[in-house]
Design a protein around this motif. Structure first.
Motif, PDB file in Angstrom:
ATOM      1  N   ALA A 216      45.165  44.486  46.475  1.00  0.00           N
ATOM      2  CA  ALA A 216      44.486  43.412  47.198  1.00  0.00           C
ATOM      3  C   ALA A 216      43.500  42.659  46.316  1.00  0.00           C
ATOM      4  N   GLU A 217      42.960  43.314  45.276  1.00  0.00           N
ATOM      5  CA  GLU A 217      41.947  42.650  44.443  1.00  0.00           C
ATOM      6  C   GLU A 217      42.525  41.551  43.567  1.00  0.00           C
ATOM      7  N   PHE A 218      43.873  41.445  43.488  1.00  0.00           N
ATOM      8  CA  PHE A 218      44.491  40.449  42.615  1.00  0.00           C
ATOM      9  C   PHE A 218      44.911  39.176  43.347  1.00  0.00           C
ATOM     10  N   VAL A 219      45.081  39.231  44.647  1.00  0.00           N
ATOM     11  CA  VAL A 219      45.757  38.133  45.340  1.00  0.00           C
ATOM     12  C   VAL A 219      44.842  36.960  45.661  1.00  0.00           C
ATOM     13  N   SER A 220      43.558  37.139  45.674  1.00  0.00           N
ATOM     14  CA  SER A 220      42.646  36.067  46.077  1.00  0.00           C
ATOM     15  C   SER A 220      41.917  35.434  44.901  1.00  0.00           C
ATOM     16  N   ILE A 221      42.379  35.703  43.690  1.00  0.00           N
ATOM     17  CA  ILE A 221      41.692  35.193  42.504  1.00  0.00           C
ATOM     18  C   ILE A 221      42.069  33.735  42.274  1.00  0.00           C
ATOM     19  N   VAL A 222      41.082  32.927  41.900  1.00  0.00           N
ATOM     20  CA  VAL A 222      41.294  31.529  41.534  1.00  0.00           C
ATOM     21  C   VAL A 222      40.880  31.375  40.074  1.00  0.00           C
ATOM     22  N   TYR A 223      41.787  30.886  39.243  1.00  0.00           N
ATOM     23  CA  TYR A 223      41.443  30.792  37.824  1.00  0.00           C
ATOM     24  C   TYR A 223      40.990  29.378  37.479  1.00  0.00           C
TER      25      TYR A 223
ATOM     26  N   MET B  16      44.762  45.942  32.638  1.00  0.00           N
ATOM     27  CA  MET B  16      45.320  45.268  33.811  1.00  0.00           C
ATOM     28  C   MET B  16      44.415  44.160  34.322  1.00  0.00           C
ATOM     29  N   ILE B  17      43.121  44.302  34.173  1.00  0.00           N
ATOM     30  CA  ILE B  17      42.213  43.278  34.698  1.00  0.00           C
ATOM     31  C   ILE B  17      41.822  42.271  33.626  1.00  0.00           C
ATOM     32  N   SER B  18      42.421  42.371  32.460  1.00  0.00           N
ATOM     33  CA  SER B  18      42.156  41.383  31.417  1.00  0.00           C
ATOM     34  C   SER B  18      42.884  40.089  31.739  1.00  0.00           C
ATOM     35  N   VAL B  19      42.470  39.007  31.104  1.00  0.00           N
ATOM     36  CA  VAL B  19      43.087  37.695  31.343  1.00  0.00           C
ATOM     37  C   VAL B  19      43.578  37.131  30.020  1.00  0.00           C
TER      38      VAL B  19
ATOM     39  N   ASN C  24      45.397  36.538  35.138  1.00  0.00           N
ATOM     40  CA  ASN C  24      45.593  37.980  35.041  1.00  0.00           C
ATOM     41  C   ASN C  24      47.086  38.306  34.953  1.00  0.00           C
ATOM     42  N   LEU C  25      47.376  39.598  34.998  1.00  0.00           N
ATOM     43  CA  LEU C  25      48.743  40.091  34.832  1.00  0.00           C
ATOM     44  C   LEU C  25      49.718  39.413  35.798  1.00  0.00           C
ATOM     45  N   PHE C  26      49.404  39.383  37.073  1.00  0.00           N
ATOM     46  CA  PHE C  26      50.355  38.902  38.073  1.00  0.00           C
ATOM     47  C   PHE C  26      50.403  37.378  38.129  1.00  0.00           C
ATOM     48  N   MET C  27      49.282  36.740  37.863  1.00  0.00           N
ATOM     49  CA  MET C  27      49.302  35.285  37.770  1.00  0.00           C
ATOM     50  C   MET C  27      50.197  34.826  36.620  1.00  0.00           C
ATOM     51  N   SER C  28      50.073  35.503  35.504  1.00  0.00           N
ATOM     52  CA  SER C  28      50.899  35.149  34.348  1.00  0.00           C
ATOM     53  C   SER C  28      52.377  35.413  34.618  1.00  0.00           C
ATOM     54  N   SER C  29      52.678  36.499  35.340  1.00  0.00           N
ATOM     55  CA  SER C  29      54.078  36.794  35.668  1.00  0.00           C
ATOM     56  C   SER C  29      54.667  35.728  36.579  1.00  0.00           C
ATOM     57  N   ILE C  30      53.836  35.166  37.482  1.00  0.00           N
ATOM     58  CA  ILE C  30      54.318  34.088  38.361  1.00  0.00           C
ATOM     59  C   ILE C  30      54.543  32.818  37.549  1.00  0.00           C
TER      60      ILE C  30
END
Length: 774
Positions: A510-517, A476-479, A485-491
């Motif tokens: 909460a750990e997924f929403v503030s990530i900047v790639y 789940m935390i792989s890119v 990550n998982l949810f960024m790719s889904s968006i």
């Protein structure tokens, strides 16, 4: 001196190649007799039918007979232009027509079956090459040239003939041919290097294949063509099971022979989706060969079996050889797990069933389709069965066939097959994930599980994602390759079902929403970008596409930190600025689509208003002159007439007003979310009611005027339902889509149940794996 141009086609039907000497010599003799040239070949005094020349040729060098030299040159020229180039090379230096004729006759005798010396390989004639694929075949010796004997490598003709016989399935001709040239059965024919057995198999000539197999040795059955295919590989591609059974019964090792690609016959049958052939070859191919002897072939077979949706066979093999799911194919650089991640169509999340289809789907019992054979077979009756039992079986078979056809017609059979596919795909996925959970970190990386995981995210495969995360929580935390990550790719790929998994995480993820790639984009920046064309194409109309884009942006905006609205990426754009710049073309298209729909419907609505307003004052039967009241005012049908007229008039007026509102709208981005769709829903609904009420008004007027003449009234009423039905078929689906998209439950499932471990558990597991590798 004049020169006469002579065409070979005016002398002989075909130039001399080596297999047509008898026909060629007969044509040449007739030509030379007609041209008074035969004396130079056969001196006077011999009988016309004699084949052997005993006397010496005429001495054309005696005297200065210019006429004799000219006739000799004409005869020699006729012979030369009637030969193929490689035959002409044998007589090029000869100056006597008689000597040239005898030389060709001797060459023919040397190439007869009794001759045991081999000649050099010949080149095909130019005429041969112009005859097509079947007539441009050169002969090529078999692998053991010394045993070829009866078939000359130089003579293109005999193998050409054998090729044609095998292609046409003429066994009698092949049998006669092989009686003259016994070793030709193993000769390889150019340009593809196939034997007669290959040719017969590719043409689907079962009888020829069976007869040739009885004549050939075990080693001869293993001869390969230029592509490395044995006759069994060809039969696997064609898909004739009896042909494969015949070959394997004599040489069971054929199932393990791979071609140059390399693919064994079982894999070739999978590629061609030959279900019956795959079932047979899978039963005779040693599992040890697929699992332990050749892991590449096992992985290749599993990938192609899944790709051909032969899921019952794939599941059986996966249970026998679980590691084939993650074994990398060194040729294609992929494995069965990665291929499965690109097949969303075999999983329930990709199904788009109507409500009644979904109800049928849920009613089908899962236990009844868990077997590998979905056909109920009736055994053939024994001779001892009575006549009555035979009749019962025949009637049962016909009834069963009728029931199957009825189910197929109603679409139930397709739903049944779809549910069966879903069951098998779920079992295959679970079996693969059980194997993945046993891998150490190095094996995990080598199997490219993360690559398959993110491929499933791109394709919206919720089931695949959940099972992989259960087996390997650290996935789940792989890119992916873009650092998402998982949810960024889904968006980014607009996979709403995958994004809905966010709501099933503990503590809200909460750990997924503030990530900047990498590119400086946040989740909200990804939602602000335009959807991939493949996702936009699923939605009808540019206006609804713009609505869906706004819904995505609003949904992501609701879960991210409010400060992300003002976050600038590397292009110095906030999410809202990026949304406006990326969607400006779609806004223009949406405005154009809305105005075109509103303009068309406004014209229809205006016509209905005009008609219905006029009808209200020109009632059927007219008015009573003294009072001004309608003549049929007390009739029930008149009440229906006037009420329907009023409904049609008012609803069409409302419809026109709504469409005018659409035409005069400002078309801002936010208007596409609810304002414009709402106006379109009301306008289309009112237009539908006005058309239906107009038809009711017309039918009521006819009933009043015809006064009970049902033989006329009933057909007209039925005809009046046609325009209403057509409007429903053409516009109702769009109306429902707009209504569900605007006021439905939405595309995101905010009530998703918890499906994953907490973030703390995931991180602990990842750290444990990393420490093991160190």
């Amino acid at each position: 001196m004049t020169t006469t141009n002579i065409s070979p086609s005016s002398i002989v039907v075909e130039v001399l190649r080596g297999d047509n000497y008898d026909d060629w010599s007969a044509c040449m003799k007739s030509y030379m007799l007609a041209q008074d040239l035969w004396d130079f070949i056969e001196p006077p005094g011999l009988q016309e039918g004699d084949q052997e020349v005993d006397s010496k040729p005429i001495d054309h060098q005696e005297g200065d007979s210019k006429a004799l030299r000219k006739k000799n040159a004409a005869a020699l020229h006729a012979i030369q232009i009637s030969c193929a180039p490689y035959v002409l090379s044998k007589i090029r230096s000869i100056t006597s027509a008689k000597v040239a004729w005898d030389t060709l006759a001797n060459l023919q005798q040397q190439h007869s079956p009794s001759h045991k010396e081999q000649s050099d390989e010949a080149e095909p004639s130019e005429d041969d090459e112009s005859q097509g694929s079947e007539q441009s075949v050169e002969s090529e010796p078999a692998e053991d040239d010394e045993s070829q004997g009866a078939v000359s490598n130089e003579m293109n003709g005999p193998l050409l003939t054998l090729y044609k016989y095998a292609h046409n399935g003429d066994w009698d001709a092949i049998k006669t041919y092989l009686s003259r040239y016994p070793n030709a059965k193993k000769a390889k024919i150019k340009p593809y290097g196939r034997t007669a057995l290959h040719v017969a198999a590719s043409s689907g000539n079962l009888k020829v294949v069976e007869e040739l197999v009885t004549l050939m040795s075990v080693n001869e059955l293993a001869i390969k063509d230029n592509e490395g295919n044995t006759a069994l590989s060809i039969a696997a591609i064609v898909g004739i099971r009896k042909m494969a059974e015949c070959l394997v019964s004599k040489n069971e090792n054929l199932v393990t022979f791979a071609n140059r690609y390399p693919k064994i016959p079982l894999v070739e049958a999978c590629v061609g989706s030959q279900m019956d052939m795959v079932r047979y070859l899978y039963s005779v191919t040693p599992i040890e060969f697929l699992c332990r002897g050749n892991v590449d072939q096992g992985s290749r077979f599993l990938k192609n079996a899944i790709g051909a949706q032969m899921l019952d066979i794939a599941l059986d093999f996966l249970h026998r050889c679980p590691r084939s799911a993650t074994t990398m194919d060194e040729v294609l650089k992929s494995n069965a797990l990665f291929n499965l991640s690109k097949m969303p169509q075999i999983f329930p999340s990709a199904s788009r069933l109507a409500f009644w289809q979904q109800w049928i789907y849920s009613c089908i019992p899962m236990q009844s389709i868990a077997t590998t054979d979905d056909n109920v077979r009736i055994n053939m009756p024994d001779q001892s069965l009575s006549e009555s039992k035979n009749i019962i079986l025949q009637v049962s078979s016909k009834l069963r066939g009728f029931a199957i056809n009825l189910l197929a017609f109603l679409g139930i059979k397709q739903i049944y097959d779809l549910k069966k596919i879903h069951i098998y795909s779920d079992k295959i996925l679970r079996c693969m994930c059980e194997h993945i959970s046993t891998l150490d970190y190095e094996e995990y990386l080598k199997a490219d599980v993360d690559g398959a995981f993110h491929s499933a995210v791109e394709n919206g495969m919720v089931e695949f994602i959940i099972e992989v995360v259960k087996a390997c929580p650290h996935a789940m935390i792989s890119v992916d390759g873009n650092g998402r990550n998982l949810f960024m790719s889904s968006i980014a790929n607009r996979q709403e079902k995958v994004f809905s998994l966010f709501y099933g995480l503990e503590a809200g993820g909460a750990e997924f929403v503030s990530i900047v790639y990498g590119s400086g984009n946040t989740m909200l920046h990804l939602a602000a970008k335009l959807s991939p064309p493949s996702q936009l194409a699923r939605i009808s109309g540019a206006a609804l596409q713009m609505q869906r884009e706004l819904q995505w942006y609003k949904e992501v905006e609701s879960i991210v930190d409010p400060t992300d609205n003002d976050y600038y990426n590397k292009d110095n754009q906030t999410p809202r600025e990026l949304f406006t710049s990326d969607h400006k073309d779609l806004v223009v298209k949406g405005e154009k689509w809305m105005k075109q729909a509103a303009t068309s419907c406004t014209v229809v609505g205006a016509l209905i208003i005009t008609i219905m307003f006029t009808v209200a004052f020109t009632v059927p039967g007219g008015n009573v002159q003294e009072t001004g009241y309608p003549v049929f005012k007390d009739e029930k049908s008149f009440t229906v007439f006037i009420v329907a007229d009023a409904i049609s008039l008012f609803s069409s007026s409302t419809s026109v007003l709504m469409f005018l509102g659409i035409l005069t709208s400002r078309y801002a981005e936010e208007d596409f979310l609810k304002s414009l769709p709402t106006k379109l829903i009301i306008g289309l609904s009112m237009l539908f009611f006005s058309i239906a009420a107009m038809m009711v008004t017309f039918c009521a007027a006819l009933i009043i005027m015809l006064d009970g003449r049902l033989q006329v009234i009933i057909p007209i009423v039925l005809l009046a339902t046609i325009p209403v039905t057509l409007f429903m078929l053409l516009q109702f689906p769009l109306l429902v889509e707009i209504g569900v998209s605007t006021y439905g439950p939405g595309i995101f499932n905010r009530k998703m149940k918890r499906w994953s471990k907490s973030s703390t558990d995931r991180l602990l597991e990842v750290n444990s794996l990393l420490s093991q590798t160190v």
